[in-house]
Design a protein around this motif. Structure first.
Motif, PDB file in Angstrom:
ATOM      1  N   SER A 194     -20.392 -15.479  88.936  1.00 34.33           N
ATOM      2  CA  SER A 194     -20.347 -16.851  88.413  1.00 34.33           C
ATOM      3  C   SER A 194     -19.160 -17.039  87.479  1.00 34.33           C
ATOM      4  O   SER A 194     -18.569 -18.113  87.428  1.00 34.33           O
ATOM      5  CB  SER A 194     -21.646 -17.159  87.676  1.00 34.33           C
ATOM      6  OG  SER A 194     -21.882 -16.178  86.698  1.00 34.33           O
ATOM      7  N   VAL A 195     -18.808 -15.986  86.762  1.00 31.45           N
ATOM      8  CA  VAL A 195     -17.664 -16.084  85.852  1.00 31.45           C
ATOM      9  C   VAL A 195     -16.381 -16.267  86.649  1.00 31.45           C
ATOM     10  O   VAL A 195     -15.542 -17.120  86.328  1.00 31.45           O
ATOM     11  CB  VAL A 195     -17.580 -14.826  84.951  1.00 31.45           C
ATOM     12  CG1 VAL A 195     -16.302 -14.840  84.141  1.00 31.45           C
ATOM     13  CG2 VAL A 195     -18.784 -14.734  84.049  1.00 31.45           C
ATOM     14  N   VAL A 196     -16.234 -15.477  87.720  1.00 31.62           N
ATOM     15  CA  VAL A 196     -15.040 -15.604  88.562  1.00 31.62           C
ATOM     16  C   VAL A 196     -14.959 -17.013  89.155  1.00 31.62           C
ATOM     17  O   VAL A 196     -13.908 -17.655  89.114  1.00 31.62           O
ATOM     18  CB  VAL A 196     -15.055 -14.545  89.686  1.00 31.62           C
ATOM     19  CG1 VAL A 196     -14.065 -14.898  90.782  1.00 31.62           C
ATOM     20  CG2 VAL A 196     -14.756 -13.173  89.120  1.00 31.62           C
ATOM     21  N   ILE A 197     -16.067 -17.507  89.682  1.00 30.43           N
ATOM     22  CA  ILE A 197     -16.048 -18.838  90.287  1.00 30.43           C
ATOM     23  C   ILE A 197     -15.711 -19.892  89.245  1.00 30.43           C
ATOM     24  O   ILE A 197     -14.932 -20.810  89.504  1.00 30.43           O
ATOM     25  CB  ILE A 197     -17.406 -19.139  90.961  1.00 30.43           C
ATOM     26  CG1 ILE A 197     -17.567 -18.243  92.184  1.00 30.43           C
ATOM     27  CG2 ILE A 197     -17.496 -20.595  91.386  1.00 30.43           C
ATOM     28  CD1 ILE A 197     -18.851 -18.418  92.933  1.00 30.43           C
ATOM     29  N   SER A 198     -16.263 -19.735  88.049  1.00 32.47           N
ATOM     30  CA  SER A 198     -15.949 -20.702  86.997  1.00 32.47           C
ATOM     31  C   SER A 198     -14.463 -20.686  86.676  1.00 32.47           C
ATOM     32  O   SER A 198     -13.842 -21.739  86.508  1.00 32.47           O
ATOM     33  CB  SER A 198     -16.750 -20.384  85.730  1.00 32.47           C
ATOM     34  OG  SER A 198     -18.119 -20.402  86.013  1.00 32.47           O
TER      35      SER A 198
END
Lengths: 365, 327
Positions: free
Chosen positions: A150-154
C-alpha cells in the motif's frame, strides 16, 4: 455378524480387557494431542487478541496519556465514559475532529464499496464469458495491484497525480484548456460537492442560515461537502487496488454456476441483460454479501494510503484519528482507544445491517 | 400469415442474436483492454521512470524505450569558468526524447545509500519468520479442530470464529501497550511473535483438512501410528496446495504490512522494513521529492512479490477463491 458369533457361545462375546484400555488411552491421547496441537495458536490468540481487547476496553475508560509507565501509581485514573462523551456528545475540538473523521470515512465508504463491488462484478462476468480468450492474462493483470504494498501504491499515485504528473498531462491531452486550472489532486481540501455547487454559483452564504447551524461539531454546510479532492484521489487509488481481488472472488463463484443454468435461461428467450439481472446476480448473492462485508471492514479502517498521501482534516479518517489521538501532540491513549472502540461498534453495526439487507447465507457452492 | 409473421420475428430474433454475438465480444474486449491498461500502466511507468534522471521524469510525452548510452550520470560534476567544481543537473531533453530515454541507475544508487539493503533484509527476515511459524501453528491448530475429537473442540472453534469479527484497528493500540510493557517494543520479536498465528490461516487449514478422506488416517492408525506421526508424516506432505496458499498470503501480508510496523518499531531505524523506510523518506524529502529514487525503492519493494506471484499464481487465485467460497 450375530450369526457369526452365535456358534461360539450363547453369551455376549466378551471384549478383551486389553482392548478397552487401548480405546480409553486413544481417547485420552487424542484429547492431549488435540490441546497440544492447539496450544501455540491459542496462546498467540489469547495474548495478542483477547488480552489486548480487554486492555483496550479498560483503557478507553481512563485518562492514561500513554507515556507514563503503567506501573506508576498516578499513571491514570478511571474517568468513566468521559472519553466517549468528549468524542460523541460534548461540544469542543475533540468532537469536531471525531465527526470530521466520521464524515470523511463515511463518504469514503459510500464512494468506494459500491463502486469496487459493481466494477468487479461486471469485469468478472465479462472475463467469465465463453468467447473470451486470454482469460488468465486478464486475471493476472487485474490481480497485480493486490500484491503490491500500500505504501508503494500510495507513492506511485502521489507521483502520477502530482500537479505536473501523468494524470494531469493525460487530461490536458484530451482537454487542452485544462492546463490553466489543473487540479492539485494531492493537496486540495475542497469538498467535491462544494466544488460542484460552486460551479453553479452556490456558496454557504447563498443558501441561508440552516447551512451554518452546527450539528455534532460541524456546520450543516460542512457535512454536505462530499469527499475532498485529495480524498477522491485516495478513493480512486483504493478502488484500483481492490478490484482485482474482488474480481477473482466473483470469478471463482461464477465458474461454479453450472452452464445449464444459462442455457436454460437462453432457451426461455432471456437476453443478455435479463440473464445477468435475473440469473447471475441472484446466484451471486452470497458472494456479493461476502465481498461487500470485506469492503466495509477494509474501508472503515483505511489508514496507510491516507497516512502517506493525506495531511490535514480534509482527509482525516477514523483510523488515522485513532493513530493521531494516540501519538500526536497532546496524545491521550484513553481517548485513542475510545475512538477505536467506537469504530469497532460502527463496523459491527454496518456488518449486521448489511447482513439483514443482503441475507446472511454463506456461499456454499 | 401467422407462419410468415413468426418466421419474420424468428429471422429478426436471429438477426439480433447474430448482432449480439458480434457486439458482445467487441464491447467486452474493449472494456477489458481499457481496464487492463489502467491496471498495468502505473507499473510500466514506475519501472521506466525509476531508470530516469529526475528532470526526465517530469518530461512529456513520457518516453518508455531505453536506448544507449546506458547508465548516464544525472548530476555530473563540471568545472565552471572560475575553475571551481560544481554539480549540475542534466536537463530533461538531454536524457529523454519523444519515445526513448537514456537509462541511469542514479535512483537505485541513491536509495541504496538510504539503508535500503537493511530494510530489505528486515522485511525478508520478518516475513519469512512469520510465514514459517504460521505454517506450523495454523496447520497444527487447523488439524486439531478438523480431525481430533476432544471435549471443547467445538467451543474453541467458535471462539476462533468470533475473534475474526474483531477489526485490526481495535487491537492496534493495546498490542502496542502490551509489547511496550513487556519490553519487546522495537525488536524483531515484536514484528514476528504477535503475527505468528492467524485466525484466517487456522480457518483455511481446518477447511482443507476436512476435505482429506478420513480412511487415510484410519489406515495409518491401524498400523499403530500416533497423531503426531500421522500429522507430520502423512497429512502435511499431502497438504501442499493449502500450505502454499497460506505461505504466500502470510509472506505477502507481512512484506507489505505498514501500520503495525509503524507502531512497533518506528523509533528504531535499524528495524525498519521497506514500506516503513519508504514512508519515512517521504517525510524527510518533504516537497522536494526525489522521485527517481522513490520509484526505484518502489520497484525493489514490489519485485520479489511480483516474482513469487508469477511463479505461484495458481495458489494466489485458488487461495482467494477459497476464502470467497467459504465466506
Amino acid at each position: 455378524m450375530i450369526e457369526e458369533k452365535s456358534p461360539t457361545s450363547g453369551a455376549v462375546p466378551a471384549i478383551p480387557p486389553q482392548k478397552v484400555t487401548t480405546m480409553r488411552t486413544t481417547k485420552f491421547e487424542e484429547t492431549v494431542a488435540g490441546y497440544l496441537f492447539l496450544t501455540p495458536a491459542l496462546i498467540i490468540f489469547i495474548v495478542f487478541l483477547v488480552i489486548p481487547l480487554v486492555i483496550a476496553v479498560y483503557i478507553s475508560f481512563t485518562d492514561w496519556n500513554g507515556i507514563t509507565p503503567l506501573r506508576d501509581d498516578d499513571a491514570f485514573e478511571t474517568i468513566g465514559d468521559d472519553n466517549y462523551q468528549q468524542l460523541l456528545t460534548q461540544e469542543g475540538r475533540r468532537q469536531t475532529r471525531f465527526f470530521t473523521a466520521v464524515k470523511n470515512t463515511t463518504y469514503y465508504v459510500i464512494g468506494v464499496v459500491p463502486t469496487q463491488t459493481l466494477i468487479a462484478l461486471i469485469l468478472a462476468v465479462i472475463v467469465n464469458q465463453k468467447w473470451l480468450k486470454a482469460r488468465g492474462t486478464f486475471r493476472t493483470i487485474a490481480y497485480l495491484p493486490s500484491i503490491t504494498s500500500s505504501v508503494v501504491i500510495s507513492i506511485v499515485f502521489l507521483w502520477l497525480f502530482s500537479r505536473g504528473g501523468l494524470v494531469n498531462a493525460f487530461i490536458e491531452l484530451l482537454y487542452p484548456a485544462y492546463g490553466d486550472k489543473a487540479i492539485n489532486w494531492t493537496d486540495d481540501s475542497t469538498g467535491v460537492f462544494h466544488w460542484v455547487l460552486k460551479q453553479f454559483g452556490v456558496t454557504r452564504a447563498d443558501v441561508g442560515d440552516w447551512a451554518s447551524e452546527k450539528h455534532y461539531g460541524l456546520r450543516t454546510w460542512d457535512w454536505i461537502s462530499g469527499p475532498s479532492v485529495t480524498m477522491l484521489m485516495i478513493m480512486i487509488l483504493n478502488t484500483w487496488t481492490t478490484i482485482g481481488t474482488l474480481m477473482v472472488i466473483f470469478l471463482a463463484a461464477l465458474q461454479n454456476i453450472p452452464s445449464y443454468v444459462y442455457e436454460a435461461a437462453a432457451i426461455d428467450g432471456a437476453n443478455v441483460w435479463q440473464i445477468f439481472r435475473k440469473v447471475t446476480v441472484p446466484l451471486l448473492k452470497p458472494t456479493t454479501f461476502f465481498v461487500i462485508t470485506l469492503g466495509l471492514i477494509g474501508c472503515f479502517q483505511v489508514f496507510d494510503q491516507v497516512y502517506i498521501i493525506g495531511g490535514g482534516d480534509a482527509t482525516l479518517t477514523v483510523a488515522v484519528l485513532v493513530y493521531r489521538n494516540a501519538f500526536g501532540t497532546g496524545s491521550n491513549m484513553g481517548l485513542a482507544t475510545a475512538t477505536a472502540m467506537i469504530l469497532f461498534v460502527i463496523i459491527f453495526i454496518f456488518t449486521v445491517v448489511q447482513r439483514r439487507f443482503f441475507g446472511g447465507e454463506r456461499a456454499n457452492w | 400469415m401467422t407462419t410468415i409473421a413468426s418466421t419474420q420475428t424468428q429471422q429478426a430474433r436471429s438477426g439480433t442474436r447474430r448482432m449480439m454475438n458480434v457486439a458482445m465480444p467487441t464491447i467486452g474486449y474493449t472494456v477489458l483492454v481499457i481496464f487492463a491498461l489502467i491496471q498495468i500502466l502505473p507499473f510500466l511507468f514506475t519501472i521506466s521512470n525509476s531508470f530516469k534522471c529526475l528532470p526526465a521524469i517530469q518530461a512529456y510525452p513520457q518516453s518508455l524505450v531505453p536506448v544507449p548510452p546506458m547508465d548516464v550520470t544525472c548530476e555530473p560534476t563540471i568545472i565552471d569558468d572560475t575553475g571551481r567544481e560544481r554539480k549540475t543537473v542534466l536537463p530533461a531533453d538531454e536524457t529523454s526524447k519523444q519515445v526513448t530515454f537514456n537509462p541511469t541507475l542514479d535512483g537505485y544508487r541513491e536509495i541504496f545509500d538510504q539503508k535500503l539493503p537493511r530494510w530489505l533484509f528486515n522485511t525478508a527476515f520478518v516475513s519469512l519468520g512469520v510465514m514459517f511459524l504460521r505454517l506450523l501453528f495454523d496447520s497444527l491448530a487447523g488439524y486439531s479442530l478438523a480431525r481430533l475429537k476432544f471435549p471443547g473442540n467445538r467451543i474453541i472453534f467458535f471462539f476462533v470464529l468470533s475473534l475474526l469479527m474483531i477489526p485490526g484497528i481495535v487491537l492496534l493500540l493495546p498490542r502496542f501497550i502490551l509489547l511496550k510493557e513487556i519490553g519487546l517494543l522495537n525488536s524483531y520479536p515484536a514484528l514476528i511473535i504477535p503475527f505468528s498465528a492467524s485466525l484466517f490461516g487456522v480457518f483455511l487449514m481446518k477447511q482443507f483438512f476436512e476435505s482429506i478422506p478420513k480412511e487415510l488416517e484410519e489406515a495409518a492408525m491401524v498400523d499403530g501410528a500416533g497423531r503426531f506421526t500421522i500429522f507430520f508424516r502423512l497429512i502435511l506432505p499431502i497438504s501442499t496446495p493449502a500450505m502454499t496458499a497460506l505461505a504466500i498470503f502470510s509472506f505477502q501480508g507481512m512484506w507489505n504490512e505498514f501500520l503495525q510496523v509503524l507502531l512497533l518499531v518506528s523509533s528504531k531505524s535499524e528495524l525498519w522494513t521497506l514500506p516503513l523506510g519508504l514512508s519515512f523518506l517521504r517525510g524527510e524529502f518533504g516537497e522536494q521529492l526525489r522521485w527517481h529514487s522513490f520509484l526505484a525503492g518502489s520497484v525493489i519493494t514490489t519485485l520479489p512479490l511480483a516474482l513469487i506471484f508469477f511463479m505461484f499464481q495458481r495458489y494466489f487465485v485458488e487461495g482467494v477463491s477459497y476464502t470467497g467460497l467459504k465466506g
